[in-house]
Design an enzyme around this catalytic site. Sequence first.
Site, PDB file in Angstrom:
ATOM      1  N   GLY B 327       0.830  -1.209   0.000  1.00 31.97           N
ATOM      2  CA  GLY B 327       0.000   0.000   0.000  1.00 31.97           C
ATOM      3  C   GLY B 327       0.859   1.251   0.000  1.00 31.97           C
ATOM      4  O   GLY B 327       0.527   2.247  -0.635  1.00 31.97           O
ATOM      5  N   TRP B 330       2.231   1.842  -3.475  1.00 32.91           N
ATOM      6  CA  TRP B 330       1.194   2.321  -4.399  1.00 32.91           C
ATOM      7  C   TRP B 330       1.101   3.848  -4.340  1.00 32.91           C
ATOM      8  O   TRP B 330       0.822   4.502  -5.335  1.00 32.91           O
ATOM      9  CB  TRP B 330      -0.160   1.692  -4.036  1.00 32.91           C
ATOM     10  N   HIS B 331       1.339   4.431  -3.167  1.00 31.66           N
ATOM     11  CA  HIS B 331       1.220   5.879  -3.025  1.00 31.66           C
ATOM     12  C   HIS B 331       2.330   6.628  -3.737  1.00 31.66           C
ATOM     13  O   HIS B 331       2.165   7.794  -4.072  1.00 31.66           O
ATOM     14  CB  HIS B 331       1.213   6.275  -1.541  1.00 31.66           C
ATOM     15  N   GLY B 332       3.452   6.006  -3.940  1.00 33.47           N
ATOM     16  CA  GLY B 332       4.523   6.714  -4.619  1.00 33.47           C
ATOM     17  C   GLY B 332       5.716   5.804  -4.820  1.00 33.47           C
ATOM     18  O   GLY B 332       5.933   4.866  -4.051  1.00 33.47           O
TER      19      GLY B 332
END
Lengths: 330, 476
Positions: B327, B330-332
């Site tokens: 997760g 996924w954000h960066g």
Amino acid sequence: MVAMEPEPVEEQGLRVRAGRVLAVIAGALFIALLLNASELEREAKAKPLGTERDVWVGIWKPFATVSRSLYLDRPRAWADHALDRGGTGDVFELPPATATVAATPTAPAQLVRTPSAEEPLRIWIGGDSMMKVLGESFVREAGGSGLFDPVHEPQLESGLTRPDFFDWPRELNRLASVQPRYDVFVVMFGANDAQGIIEPNGTIHQVEGSAGWVAEYRRRVAGVMDLLRADGRLVVWVGQPVMRSDGLSDDMAMMNQVYREEAASRPWVRFVDLWPLFVDSEGDYNAYIADDDGETRLMRNPDGVHFVREGGDRAARAILKVIRAEAKVD
Amino acid sequence: MLFPTVDFAIFFVVVFAIAWTIRPYHLWWRVFLVAASWFFYGFWEPAFVLLLVGSTAANWAIGHDLSRMKDVEGRLNTPGRALLAFGVALNLATLGYFKYYGFFAEEINDLFGLVGAGEVIPLRQITLPVAISFFTFHAISYLVDIARNDIEEPMSPLDFSLYLSFFPHLVAGPIVRVTEFAPQIREPLGERLVLAVPAFQLIVFGLFKKVVISSYLANEIADPVFAAPGQYGSLEILVGVYAYAIQIFADFSGYTDIAIGCALLLGVKFPQNFDQPYRAFSLQDFWRRWHMTLSRWLRDYLYIPLGGNRGTKAFIYRNLALTMIFGGLWHGAALTFVAWGAIHGFGLVIERELRERYEGRLGRFAVVWQWLITFHVVCLAWIFFRAETFGTAWEMLWRVLTAWDGAGALSPLLLIVIAGSIAAQFLPDRLSGSLRISFSRLAPAAQAATLAVALVAIDILRPGGRLALHLLPVLR
């Protein structure tokens, strides 16, 4: 609506016919438009000269006229005034320089004093959106030694062609005489300046780089340099780096030429050329550049214009080097 | 186009009027919404529409085939499982190419650099299409839902296009499920009724959070502190981190609130995405309140497939940690985001252990400590989320503990905004309910005037410089 689900309690009675909702939305936007028409017109006027600007100005103008005649623009104007917001007209007026300059035109041996931990050099760094990341990097690079006291104030979307968006002459004039005074000004403009320009007499030069355009832009650059002049003060004018778009790069090179020439005739101004720092071995734009330590790093934002942190750091080091040399800091 | 712009306001009024006018013509209504969504997306960069259309076509075709590759009990057969794996891999590969190419190229080159090899993978900057993180997750959930028989039959190409590209959720979520979305667009029209008041409330407060609160905190303290922590003292850095915690909440929840409100005005109900996350008394509670549609996506399509809660304690903990780390990524595309995920992952594990040991044996004031610790663990993780390098993150932590000087960057207004924003997390729900009721009792003209004043006030309070609209890393 989700089928099979009973209507939740908090939604009972809140369903409204779509026609009525449209009336409320349209009404709200219409009232907001009347309250805000002067601001919308001002922002439209601040767009680059051209058809798009004309269309938007044409759309907002009648609303602005109605709004003004009904005094509906007053609340916004009062609020802006109270918050010290909003720009001025579209004429680039240079205020008379107020700073003190010695009568003798000879350049002193040292432009700016050598700082100490007790009396660090006060540095103002600002300009357009290019200065956002670069200035942050500069604050970090310069702040560590304790010899420099940097203040970072960039204005996004600003520049020298369009004072109606942000009035740099007024702001810089204020900063030039702020007490305790700044020893060094680091300024960078140009990223938003490749657009039509208006002379004080109303003459419009639509195409950047034309003879008339350059003459008016040159007047402004020279004016800002003179405005910031003061005894014992260094002005560092930072040029624009190469950009991914060829057209934009050409414009930046053209403006860099103006900065370079105007800086050359003013002993208190140093021009810092970022261009060679951000081209690859073929002399072209590349987002990845070999840094001072030989390692290749990502320097530029995906937009092909702005810096990311590494690029900002690289540019900041170049600027700091010039200031250190002038202030005779080892 | 972005929500808080005049362009979008004009676009939305036109879409609203046309969509409700043609609502009885069910087919054309959906065709129109797809066209409007593609126009909305193409406003950024027309070429990206091709990517969206390509993803739609490929995923629809895979989903269509998957639904026919099942045995008598409804489970996927062997070729079906292979096709599902291919479909998920295809989505992840597309996302990976656009989002993680630079990250992996740099890391791999660094690795090879250690043994003296030069640039093994060429370094190129790839423009990341907006929204790709979100439509990839929507597409994966669709394929998996078909495989799991959560969806009875595959969607028609038109419905699936609308599901993937519906403009309110396209750019930054919420991540809506097919089972939530499909029934709503299949619904034949009864009356043209709109839940307008909650929608207005979501949009106006969303705008205020995003345009005023988030931008103010970013400009005033969060950006400068994270850019040059060496210039700030302990208290300033601490306040800068709190400010960032509020900033990212206001930015992100503001944006998705506007999305939920716009969808609601068009007659589509989205799930809630944020529920006062900073009032959480545990990390588990935090993740039930923060970006709720992402949490449940990670639970259903990552945590459970990894094995979920079934197995030994160590196995469950591994699954928790892996889910949060993924997760984070996924954000960066940076290791700092992995660290953010890891702090939450390991935090959740430690929390479970503690709960098992001390459950029911806590004193009266334990909740205060639980709240304080939870909030500060979340803030600690935000430092790694926002910092550009680990060096910056460590410097900030070090200075919070050691640099006991200076508070010049802190203005009373700043402290009031931060304290007020945290206090607002504890406001009871019924307050916003009674606000809705009072508003709904107003005459339409009074409603319009109220909304107009709110919009203009937000515009006046907006910090200068249009680029100050802070785009989250997840928008990309």
